[in-house]
Design an enzyme around this catalytic site. Structure first.
Site, PDB file in Angstrom:
ATOM      1  N   ARG A 164       0.760  -1.061  -0.078  1.00  0.00           N
ATOM      2  CA  ARG A 164       0.057  -0.083   0.101  1.00  0.00           C
ATOM      3  C   ARG A 164       0.912   1.319  -0.052  1.00  0.00           C
ATOM      4  O   ARG A 164       0.314   2.559  -0.079  1.00  0.00           O
ATOM      5  CB  ARG A 164      -0.783  -0.065   1.174  1.00  0.00           C
ATOM      6  CG  ARG A 164      -1.925  -1.043   1.257  1.00  0.00           C
ATOM      7  CD  ARG A 164      -2.596  -0.967   2.623  1.00  0.00           C
ATOM      8  NE  ARG A 164      -3.612  -0.033   2.595  1.00  0.00           N
ATOM      9  CZ  ARG A 164      -5.329  -0.414   2.294  1.00  0.00           C
ATOM     10  NH1 ARG A 164      -5.348  -1.982   2.222  1.00  0.00           N
ATOM     11  NH2 ARG A 164      -6.031   0.313   1.970  1.00  0.00           N
ATOM     12  N   TYR A 167       0.699   4.424  -2.530  1.00  0.00           N
ATOM     13  CA  TYR A 167      -0.243   5.413  -2.287  1.00  0.00           C
ATOM     14  C   TYR A 167      -0.221   6.041  -0.731  1.00  0.00           C
ATOM     15  O   TYR A 167      -0.112   7.158  -0.808  1.00  0.00           O
ATOM     16  CB  TYR A 167      -1.778   4.526  -2.110  1.00  0.00           C
ATOM     17  CG  TYR A 167      -2.804   5.636  -2.267  1.00  0.00           C
ATOM     18  CD1 TYR A 167      -3.387   6.026  -3.241  1.00  0.00           C
ATOM     19  CD2 TYR A 167      -3.580   5.620  -0.895  1.00  0.00           C
ATOM     20  CE1 TYR A 167      -4.281   7.038  -3.099  1.00  0.00           C
ATOM     21  CE2 TYR A 167      -4.791   6.454  -0.937  1.00  0.00           C
ATOM     22  CZ  TYR A 167      -5.188   7.004  -2.083  1.00  0.00           C
ATOM     23  OH  TYR A 167      -6.512   7.848  -2.040  1.00  0.00           O
ATOM     24  N   ASP A 168       0.064   5.385   0.029  1.00  0.00           N
ATOM     25  CA  ASP A 168       0.080   5.866   1.706  1.00  0.00           C
ATOM     26  C   ASP A 168       1.347   7.090   1.794  1.00  0.00           C
ATOM     27  O   ASP A 168       1.011   8.062   1.973  1.00  0.00           O
ATOM     28  CB  ASP A 168       0.331   4.862   2.752  1.00  0.00           C
ATOM     29  CG  ASP A 168      -0.668   3.711   2.694  1.00  0.00           C
ATOM     30  OD1 ASP A 168      -1.558   3.708   1.855  1.00  0.00           O
ATOM     31  OD2 ASP A 168      -0.709   3.080   3.672  1.00  0.00           O
ATOM     32  N   GLY A 227     -10.405 -11.449   4.989  1.00  0.00           N
ATOM     33  CA  GLY A 227     -10.170 -11.837   6.438  1.00  0.00           C
ATOM     34  C   GLY A 227     -11.357 -12.257   7.229  1.00  0.00           C
ATOM     35  O   GLY A 227     -12.197 -12.737   6.663  1.00  0.00           O
ATOM     36  N   GLY A 229     -13.484  -9.953   8.479  1.00  0.00           N
ATOM     37  CA  GLY A 229     -14.656  -8.951   8.047  1.00  0.00           C
ATOM     38  C   GLY A 229     -14.844  -8.288   9.460  1.00  0.00           C
ATOM     39  O   GLY A 229     -15.697  -7.487   9.580  1.00  0.00           O
ATOM     40  N   THR A 232     -12.828  -2.295  10.424  1.00  0.00           N
ATOM     41  CA  THR A 232     -13.855  -1.316  10.243  1.00  0.00           C
ATOM     42  C   THR A 232     -13.508  -0.260   9.236  1.00  0.00           C
ATOM     43  O   THR A 232     -12.420   0.024   8.913  1.00  0.00           O
ATOM     44  CB  THR A 232     -14.185  -0.832  11.475  1.00  0.00           C
ATOM     45  OG1 THR A 232     -12.940   0.264  11.744  1.00  0.00           O
ATOM     46  CG2 THR A 232     -14.618  -1.628  12.404  1.00  0.00           C
ATOM     47  N   PRO A 298      -5.684  -1.806   6.677  1.00  0.00           N
ATOM     48  CA  PRO A 298      -5.752  -1.074   8.111  1.00  0.00           C
ATOM     49  C   PRO A 298      -7.055  -1.815   8.965  1.00  0.00           C
ATOM     50  O   PRO A 298      -8.176  -2.297   8.382  1.00  0.00           O
ATOM     51  CB  PRO A 298      -6.474   0.302   7.856  1.00  0.00           C
ATOM     52  CG  PRO A 298      -5.582   0.427   6.389  1.00  0.00           C
ATOM     53  CD  PRO A 298      -5.516  -0.821   5.969  1.00  0.00           C
TER      54      PRO A 298
END
Ligand code: UDP
Length: 332
Positions: A164, A167-168, A227, A229, A232, A298
């Site tokens: 990631r 982008y991050d 994963g 789920g 959040t 995240p």
């Protein structure tokens, strides 16, 4: 059409506005709202992830001009002097944005956010030092946050070298560059950190959770949960976000500010799946398919929007179920 009945929106009347990433999901909604507010808009897009169909209304408006170009290049290479005799506001929105898409285009992603930002600011300093520059940053600058919810003052927890990072870290470097040109060269730079946004014009194939779930639910296929789920996200309907962006660009005295923009209503991915499935298939049993949890994904994300509420006198108005209905109706 967006409800723009606040006097602040009059700011854009007859202004000259440049939007990079104009054919993207957010960029195109922004272009429409600016045109509605009476601005003259130049949109720039290289179409690596943007879609021309997003601009079908804008392209019929005489105050809109679309330029196919890469915002990594110096603006003088794609804008004529007549185009830019006057520039009042620049919104730098160009960037692949969904995890699958930015991972397909990692070099373009870090370059447009870093060097692209530098190019635009350098050009503004030379030719339009009074213009406002609004940079589309992201909640991804917080990475996998250890502070929850995330206020603007939190520095984040980002892997500098993972899938990631293009982008991050691209967004983080973009913010660094904004800070330099604001502090050292006195430009009016404003940083907006967007949290997960959804709405009509989401690309059904961009691999985001909302696009995947709506597409899968419409086809009555199992919703793919990465994963367990339990991670959040907090989802903001696009009209709420665009109102905030317009206010952020229009109000005086916000030079140098960084604002979280999003909706703090937080859902697990499992809850997200259940809500979307029930709205689209009310009489059918929820079908789920579990897939591996992506690296560095995240675990939780929720904006603290106290600052945006105070400075913009704004808050999100569309709840998640209403927003999903509006999105699913127009999903193609
Ligand atoms: N996700 C999922 N199933 C999907 C797509 C995404 O469970 O089909 C998860 C993903 O792992 C992440 C969350 O949903 O935890 C949000 O993903 P998205 O790609 O929309 O954006 P992100 O917030 O990660 O940038």
């Amino acid at each position: 059409m967006l409800n723009l009945n606040r006097s602040a929106f009059n700011y854009y009347r007859h202004r000259q506005v440049l939007v990079t990433g104009a054919a993207g999901f957010l960029g195109s909604h922004l272009v429409d709202a600016l045109l509605q507010s009476g601005a003259n808009v130049i949109g720039v897009d290289n179409f690596i992830t943007g879609r021309k169909q997003n601009l079908s209304w804008a392209l019929k408006q005489p105050q809109f001009q679309l330029i196919e170009a890469d915002a990594i290049q110096a603006p003088t290479t794609y804008l004529t002097e007549t185009d830019t005799a006057q520039v009042d506001v620049v919104f730098h929105f160009a960037s692949p944005a969904s995890p699958p898409r930015y991972q397909q285009h990692p070099v373009e992603t870090y370059l447009v956010n870093s060097f692209g930002t530098h190019q635009l600011l350098d050009w503004l300093k030379q030719f339009h030092p009074q213009a406002r520059f609004i940079y589309a940053s992201s909640s991804e600058v917080y990475g996998d946050p250890e502070v929850h919810p995330q206020p603007e003052s939190y520095w984040g927890n980002v892997n500098p070298n993972g899938p990631r990072s293009c982008y991050d870290e691209g967004k983080r470097l973009g913010e660094t560059i904004c800070g330099v040109w604001q502090r050292d060269f006195q430009l009016d730079v404003r940083i907006a950190r967007f949290f997960n946004t959804y709405g009509p014009r989401l690309d059904p194939d961009d691999g985001r959770v909302i696009s995947n779930f709506i597409k899968q639910a419409k086809q009555q296929k199992p919703l793919t949960i990465y994963g367990e789920g339990s991670q959040t996200r907090s989802y903001c309907y696009v009209d709420d976000l665009i109102r905030a962006v317009l206010l952020f660009g229009a109000l005086p005295d916000l030079k140098g500010k960084t604002l979280n923009l999003g909706n703090p209503q937080e859902y697990t991915v499992r809850e997200t799946a259940k809500i979307i499935w029930q709205l689209i298939n009310p009489n059918r049993k929820l079908k789920l398919q579990f897939k591996p949890f992506p690296k560095d994904d995240p675990q939780r994300r929720q904006p603290n929007i106290d600052l945006a509420k105070k400075l913009l006198d704004w808050q999100p108005e569309i709840d998640f179920k209403t927003g999903i209905k509006l999105t699913a109706e127009k999903f193609s």
